[in-house]
Design an enzyme around this catalytic site. Structure first.
Site, PDB file in Angstrom:
ATOM      1  N   LYS A 286       0.810  -1.228   0.000  1.00  0.00           N
ATOM      2  CA  LYS A 286       0.000   0.000   0.000  1.00  0.00           C
ATOM      3  C   LYS A 286       0.847   1.284   0.000  1.00  0.00           C
ATOM      4  O   LYS A 286       0.406   2.305  -0.502  1.00  0.00           O
ATOM      5  CB  LYS A 286      -0.957   0.015   1.199  1.00  0.00           C
ATOM      6  CG  LYS A 286      -2.136  -0.931   1.045  1.00  0.00           C
ATOM      7  CD  LYS A 286      -3.125  -0.738   2.186  1.00  0.00           C
ATOM      8  CE  LYS A 286      -4.307  -1.673   2.035  1.00  0.00           C
ATOM      9  NZ  LYS A 286      -5.363  -1.412   3.002  1.00  0.00           N
ATOM     10  N   ASP A 322     -10.345   2.923   1.584  1.00  0.00           N
ATOM     11  CA  ASP A 322     -10.488   2.428   2.965  1.00  0.00           C
ATOM     12  C   ASP A 322     -11.182   3.464   3.843  1.00  0.00           C
ATOM     13  O   ASP A 322     -12.031   3.114   4.672  1.00  0.00           O
ATOM     14  CB  ASP A 322      -9.106   2.106   3.563  1.00  0.00           C
ATOM     15  CG  ASP A 322      -8.579   0.760   3.084  1.00  0.00           C
ATOM     16  OD1 ASP A 322      -9.392  -0.102   2.698  1.00  0.00           O
ATOM     17  OD2 ASP A 322      -7.344   0.567   3.083  1.00  0.00           O
ATOM     18  N   GLY A 344      -5.252   1.171  18.445  1.00  0.00           N
ATOM     19  CA  GLY A 344      -4.323   0.617  17.465  1.00  0.00           C
ATOM     20  C   GLY A 344      -3.790   1.711  16.564  1.00  0.00           C
ATOM     21  O   GLY A 344      -4.497   2.684  16.261  1.00  0.00           O
ATOM     22  N   GLY A 347      -1.516   0.191   9.986  1.00  0.00           N
ATOM     23  CA  GLY A 347      -1.851   0.730   8.664  1.00  0.00           C
ATOM     24  C   GLY A 347      -3.309   1.135   8.554  1.00  0.00           C
ATOM     25  O   GLY A 347      -3.619   2.205   8.025  1.00  0.00           O
ATOM     26  N   THR A 369       2.224  -0.030  21.542  1.00  0.00           N
ATOM     27  CA  THR A 369       3.509   0.658  21.413  1.00  0.00           C
ATOM     28  C   THR A 369       3.192   2.148  21.279  1.00  0.00           C
ATOM     29  O   THR A 369       2.778   2.605  20.210  1.00  0.00           O
ATOM     30  CB  THR A 369       4.259   0.145  20.153  1.00  0.00           C
ATOM     31  OG1 THR A 369       4.244  -1.282  20.170  1.00  0.00           O
ATOM     32  CG2 THR A 369       5.678   0.668  20.100  1.00  0.00           C
ATOM     33  N   SER A 371       4.856   4.824  21.080  1.00  0.00           N
ATOM     34  CA  SER A 371       5.594   5.674  20.131  1.00  0.00           C
ATOM     35  C   SER A 371       4.927   5.662  18.746  1.00  0.00           C
ATOM     36  O   SER A 371       4.961   6.657  18.022  1.00  0.00           O
ATOM     37  CB  SER A 371       7.047   5.221  20.016  1.00  0.00           C
ATOM     38  OG  SER A 371       7.078   3.878  19.599  1.00  0.00           O
ATOM     39  N   TYR A 433     -12.996  -8.733  10.763  1.00  0.00           N
ATOM     40  CA  TYR A 433     -14.213  -9.370  10.225  1.00  0.00           C
ATOM     41  C   TYR A 433     -14.168 -10.881  10.367  1.00  0.00           C
ATOM     42  O   TYR A 433     -15.049 -11.590   9.876  1.00  0.00           O
ATOM     43  CB  TYR A 433     -14.458  -8.959   8.769  1.00  0.00           C
ATOM     44  CG  TYR A 433     -13.242  -9.066   7.873  1.00  0.00           C
ATOM     45  CD1 TYR A 433     -12.935 -10.251   7.242  1.00  0.00           C
ATOM     46  CD2 TYR A 433     -12.413  -7.969   7.689  1.00  0.00           C
ATOM     47  CE1 TYR A 433     -11.816 -10.346   6.439  1.00  0.00           C
ATOM     48  CE2 TYR A 433     -11.284  -8.054   6.889  1.00  0.00           C
ATOM     49  CZ  TYR A 433     -10.996  -9.241   6.269  1.00  0.00           C
ATOM     50  OH  TYR A 433      -9.880  -9.334   5.485  1.00  0.00           O
ATOM     51  N   GLY A 454     -16.852  -5.477  11.234  1.00  0.00           N
ATOM     52  CA  GLY A 454     -15.789  -5.164  10.267  1.00  0.00           C
ATOM     53  C   GLY A 454     -16.110  -5.471   8.817  1.00  0.00           C
ATOM     54  O   GLY A 454     -15.478  -4.921   7.902  1.00  0.00           O
TER      55      GLY A 454
HETATM   56  P1  NAP Z   1      -0.934  -3.574  11.341  1.00  0.00           P
HETATM   57  O1  NAP Z   1      -0.489  -2.412  10.540  1.00  0.00           O
HETATM   58  O2  NAP Z   1      -0.056  -4.781  11.433  1.00  0.00           O
HETATM   59  O3  NAP Z   1      -1.217  -3.048  12.847  1.00  0.00           O
HETATM   60  C1  NAP Z   1      -1.539  -3.957  13.852  1.00  0.00           C
HETATM   61  C2  NAP Z   1      -2.015  -3.181  15.099  1.00  0.00           C
HETATM   62  O4  NAP Z   1      -2.415  -4.165  16.048  1.00  0.00           O
HETATM   63  C3  NAP Z   1      -0.933  -2.336  15.748  1.00  0.00           C
HETATM   64  O5  NAP Z   1      -1.498  -1.194  16.328  1.00  0.00           O
HETATM   65  C4  NAP Z   1      -0.413  -3.285  16.834  1.00  0.00           C
HETATM   66  O6  NAP Z   1       0.179  -2.651  17.948  1.00  0.00           O
HETATM   67  C5  NAP Z   1      -1.703  -3.935  17.277  1.00  0.00           C
HETATM   68  N1  NAP Z   1      -1.484  -5.183  17.968  1.00  0.00           N
HETATM   69  C6  NAP Z   1      -1.025  -6.343  17.430  1.00  0.00           C
HETATM   70  N2  NAP Z   1      -0.944  -7.274  18.408  1.00  0.00           N
HETATM   71  C7  NAP Z   1      -1.361  -6.673  19.570  1.00  0.00           C
HETATM   72  C8  NAP Z   1      -1.487  -7.121  20.898  1.00  0.00           C
HETATM   73  N3  NAP Z   1      -1.157  -8.377  21.258  1.00  0.00           N
HETATM   74  N4  NAP Z   1      -1.967  -6.254  21.830  1.00  0.00           N
HETATM   75  C9  NAP Z   1      -2.296  -4.992  21.478  1.00  0.00           C
HETATM   76  N5  NAP Z   1      -2.177  -4.517  20.229  1.00  0.00           N
HETATM   77  C10 NAP Z   1      -1.716  -5.354  19.279  1.00  0.00           C
HETATM   78  O7  NAP Z   1      -2.355  -4.123  10.845  1.00  0.00           O
HETATM   79  P2  NAP Z   1      -3.510  -3.309  10.080  1.00  0.00           P
HETATM   80  O8  NAP Z   1      -3.289  -3.375   8.624  1.00  0.00           O
HETATM   81  O9  NAP Z   1      -3.683  -1.987  10.719  1.00  0.00           O
HETATM   82  O10 NAP Z   1      -4.771  -4.263  10.370  1.00  0.00           O
HETATM   83  C11 NAP Z   1      -5.254  -4.443  11.695  1.00  0.00           C
HETATM   84  C12 NAP Z   1      -6.515  -5.309  11.705  1.00  0.00           C
HETATM   85  O11 NAP Z   1      -7.527  -4.677  10.935  1.00  0.00           O
HETATM   86  C13 NAP Z   1      -6.342  -6.684  11.083  1.00  0.00           C
HETATM   87  O12 NAP Z   1      -7.063  -7.594  11.873  1.00  0.00           O
HETATM   88  C14 NAP Z   1      -6.993  -6.567   9.723  1.00  0.00           C
HETATM   89  O13 NAP Z   1      -7.542  -7.810   9.292  1.00  0.00           O
HETATM   90  C15 NAP Z   1      -8.095  -5.577  10.007  1.00  0.00           C
HETATM   91  N6  NAP Z   1      -8.471  -4.803   8.813  1.00  0.00           N
HETATM   92  C16 NAP Z   1      -9.790  -4.803   8.440  1.00  0.00           C
HETATM   93  C17 NAP Z   1     -10.185  -4.080   7.349  1.00  0.00           C
HETATM   94  C18 NAP Z   1     -11.636  -4.090   6.922  1.00  0.00           C
HETATM   95  O14 NAP Z   1     -11.928  -3.698   5.783  1.00  0.00           O
HETATM   96  N7  NAP Z   1     -12.545  -4.480   7.780  1.00  0.00           N
HETATM   97  C19 NAP Z   1      -9.251  -3.310   6.614  1.00  0.00           C
HETATM   98  C20 NAP Z   1      -7.924  -3.307   7.039  1.00  0.00           C
HETATM   99  C21 NAP Z   1      -7.551  -4.050   8.150  1.00  0.00           C
HETATM  100  P3  NAP Z   1       1.778  -2.409  17.989  1.00  0.00           P
HETATM  101  O15 NAP Z   1       2.029  -1.161  17.184  1.00  0.00           O
HETATM  102  O16 NAP Z   1       2.048  -2.240  19.434  1.00  0.00           O
HETATM  103  O17 NAP Z   1       2.425  -3.629  17.419  1.00  0.00           O
END
Ligand code: NAP
Length: 482
Positions: A286, A322, A344, A347, A369, A371, A433, A454
């Protein structure tokens, strides 16, 4: 044509699949190397009763076959089947020379598929190798190769484009080759092989039900449009199911294909050559796609991520659906002066903060995290804090948006803000979701909150892409279950 590869151990079991899929498959390939030895005589009987053409194949282990057998024994079985059976095609490897078998095949006027399987690479000049495969006039060359990168995909595509043969089978195995199984016949290939569901006959085979429902070969005319999604991994994505159902219902001459992509730069060359008319972009590309865009919307610039590319007259035009996709189910609930807490800072959070701020909502971002939350807060000029600061979260609790991956299958009992007690007045939105009802949403619902699941965001961002790709509204009544 669509060819269903039969890999059951008994002829009776294979017969069941012939009966079940005779309207979906144009022909069947009977894989003798998968049959029990005592079933071989029944293979002949099957060839007499099956109304659809059958390819007779006894695959060697070096070519992906499943039985260790001496070459003489293999040839003997093939000779017997050809002599006594009524098969339309026989698959013979490029180095197979057996005068007795040749004579039997000729006497029966069978079509010969002359095959080579390369499980390691894609040759430099695919069309030349394809042409050199044929030993005798009239043979159909079959080359199965293993692309491991988009650079390999490009050589495979050149193979389709450069061949002057009228009948050939060319396919890429593995994830980098899936597009060739879907588009091969559109690119001039004689057939595409598919498997019985849950019985993958070769790496990257699509099962016949998915192929018939999601990627039917006759949907795309020679002038049809090709769309797709790039990512790595990408085969799990439901986007092809959504978009292709929309094309069917709206009668759009188009196919939406998953492309496993390691290099965005190489994919752009590939997309120009195929050509691709537009594509969705998912993790991890992305951000990487942005330097290659000719134009980008304000949303792409502000979010720093692009999830949609429209290809027009040689230009690449980036958008981000998005943010509006996330906002679509929320808009009716939004009132002036609302405050939202984004849980959170990954991305997905970026597009969500952008969408909420544009709607006039004051935003706090909290993260494990801290930061990373701070970085986002500096970029978007909003408040930030720790995911454990329940007091702070309570000050921004008109809307709580859960954007972490915590609570997703298989860890469905996890909740990133387990210490937060819902008052019942919040709008709780979880973008996960899988499952639809996360622990976070279950708690919110029990407290009486308005909840949003979701799948709404996922579908809405897809509907917007569909509109951008085709110019038509997505026919929502055909939305498949995601
Ligand atoms: P990402 O960039 O990898 O970010 C993951 C986030 O989850 C970070 O804030 C991370 O915190 C946090 N996290 C991971 N493990 C954790 C834990 N054990 N405790 C607390 N926080 C934790 O992922 P993303 O692309 O943003 O996607 C996140 C979720 O959204 C995924 O489940 C994805 O399937 C879903 N999503 C859904 C849609 C939709 O259309 N419905 C679209 C995009 C994404 P740290 O920074 O501390 O690691």
């Amino acid at each position: 044509m669509l060819c269903l590869t039969l890999t059951e151990a008994t002829v009776d079991a294979n017969k069941q699949y012939i009966k079940k899929y005779c309207n979906d498959a144009d022909l069947f390939e009977l894989r003798l190397d998968c049959l029990n030895l005592d079933e071989m005589p029944k293979a002949v009987e099957l060839s007499h009763t099956c109304k659809t053409d059958i390819i007779l194949t006894y695959r060697r282990m070096i070519d992906g076959g499943r039985r260790k057998v001496s070459e003489e024994d293999r040839l003997q079985v093939l000779r017997t089947c050809v002599k006594n059976g009524d098969f339309s095609y026989i698959d013979m490897e490029e180095d197979l020379e057996d005068s007795e078998l040749n004579a039997l095949v000729e006497a029966k006027q069978m079509n010969i598929i002359r095959s080579r399987h390369d499980f390691d690479s894609v040759p430099d000049d695919v069309s030349k190798d394809l042409m050199n495969l044929c030993k005798h006039p009239g043979e159909i060359p079959k080359l199965a190769v293993m692309p491991k990168s988009v650079a390999d995909m490009l050589r495979l595509l050149d193979g389709y484009r450069n061949t002057s043969m009228t009948r050939f089978i060319l396919l890429g195995m593995g994830n980098f080759g899936v597009w060739s199984r879907i588009l091969g016949p559109h690119l001039g290939g004689f057939l595409s092989y598919v498997s019985v569901p849950n019985q993958s006959a070769a790496p990257g085979h699509i099962d016949i039900e998915t192929m018939s429902r999601v990627y039917p070969l006759d949907r795309l005319s020679s002038n049809g449009h090709i769309f797709g999604i790039i990512g790595n991994p990408v085969m799990h994505t439901k986007s092809p199911v959504l978009h292709n159902a929309g094309f069917d219902a709206a009668e759009v001459d188009a196919m939406y294909v998953p492309f496993t992509v390691d290099s965005v730069e190489d994919f752009i060359t590939f997309a120009e050559k195929l050509p691709v008319d537009g594509f969705s972009v998912t993790i991890p590309h992305k951000q990487a796609i942005i330097p290659f865009l000719d134009t980008q919307t304000e949303a792409v610039q502000a979010i720093g991520a692009c999830n949609t590319v429209y290809c027009k007259d040689g230009t690449l035009n980036g958008d981000n659906t998005d943010a509006p996709g996330f906002m679509a189910p929320l808009v009716p609930e939004i009132k002036k002066g609302m405050k939202a807490c984004i849980i959170g800072a990954g991305g997905a959070a970026r597009a969500i903060i952008y969408g909420l701020q544009k709607a006039g909502v004051e935003v706090l971002v909290v993260n494990r995290t801290e930061s990373r939350a701070q970085e986002l807060a500096e970029h978007f000029n909003c408040a930030y804090g720790s995911i454990n600061d329940i007091n702070l979260i309570s000050q921004y609790n008109d809307i709580l948006v859960q954007t972490t991956s915590l609570g997703m299958v298989p860890d469905v009992e996890r909740d990133p803000v387990a210490g937060y007690e819902f008052t019942g007045k919040e709008i709780a939105y979880d973008i996960i979701y899988k499952p639809l009802m996360t622990r976070f949403l279950t708690r919110a619902q029990a407290a009486g909150c308005t909840i949003i699941t979701g799948d709404k965001m996922l579908l809405e961002q897809g509907y917007l892409q569909f509109k951008g790709f085709t110019g038509c509204e997505y026919p929502r009544e055909v939305t498949p279950r995601i």
